[in-house]
Design an enzyme around this catalytic site. Structure first.
Site, PDB file in Angstrom:
ATOM      1  CG  HIS A   1      -1.948  -1.056   1.212  1.00 57.03           C
ATOM      2  ND1 HIS A   1      -3.091  -0.954   1.965  1.00 57.03           N
ATOM      3  CD2 HIS A   1      -2.035  -2.239   0.545  1.00 57.03           C
ATOM      4  CE1 HIS A   1      -3.850  -2.028   1.764  1.00 57.03           C
ATOM      5  NE2 HIS A   1      -3.224  -2.823   0.912  1.00 57.03           N
TER       6      HIS A   1
ATOM      7  CD  GLU B   1      -1.815   4.618   3.174  1.00 59.46           C
ATOM      8  OE1 GLU B   1      -2.940   5.128   3.299  1.00 59.46           O
ATOM      9  OE2 GLU B   1      -1.592   3.653   2.415  1.00 59.46           O
TER      10      GLU B   1
ATOM     11  CB  CYS C   1      -6.497  -0.073   4.920  1.00 63.13           C
ATOM     12  SG  CYS C   1      -4.820  -0.754   4.921  1.00 63.13           S
TER      13      CYS C   1
ATOM     14  CB  CYS D   1      -1.993   1.819   5.931  1.00 61.37           C
ATOM     15  SG  CYS D   1      -1.638   1.009   4.362  1.00 61.37           S
TER      16      CYS D   1
END
Length: 155
Positions: free
Chosen positions: A52, A54, A82, A85
């Site tokens: 992801h 992040e 999410c 993250c």
């Protein structure tokens, strides 16, 4: 620079990611008024479900700064993080989180993390994915070793 400038960069990264075949997410990490790391989502490009934006940005920042502790940094993300993250951001000790889209906006386009938030609240025995304790006493040996270690780096 202003906060809006860094957020616009995170948004730009999310748009560039879509153009390259990645997910619509971007992140920028800033420390002392300077961009330390920036990344986009590369889950499908790297075949890595943890890639992801992040997490990718955190990995870049920690390598650059040669530390796992990003205290003093802020993160600008194109979307509310999410659960994975968010956990990574907390573990990295990032000071502040700024985001553009929220988790409902993400759900509206098919990125619905709500089931993970619900799973976290359940007892392990009640979760959708079966979880079972196995060899807990043997597993505690490493914990005892850690506890007794005098030169450990705590985190």
């Amino acid at each position: 620079m202003r906060k809006e400038t860094w957020m616009r960069r995170a948004i730009q990264l999310s748009e560039e990611s879509v153009s390259k075949g990645g997910g619509p997410f971007g992140a920028v990490i800033v420390k002392d008024g300077h961009v330390i790391a920036e990344a986009s989502n590369s889950v499908t490009l790297d075949n890595d479900p943890t890639a992801h934006a992040e997490v990718n940005a955190i990995r870049m920042a920690t390598r650059l700064l040669k530390t796992f502790d990003l205290t003093g940094c802020d993160i600008y993300t194109s979307c509310e993080p999410c659960p994975m993250c968010l956990g990574a951001i907390y573990w990295a000790r990032i000071n502040r989180i700024y985001y553009a889209n929220n988790r409902q906006d993400a759900a509206d386009i098919g990125f619905d993390d709500d089931f993970i938030y619900q799973e976290i609240e359940r007892r392990p025995a009640d979760r959708y994915k079966p979880m079972q304790v196995l060899l807990p006493e043997e597993g505690k040996k490493a914990f005892r070793m850690w506890e007794q270690k005098s030169n450990k780096t705590e985190y």
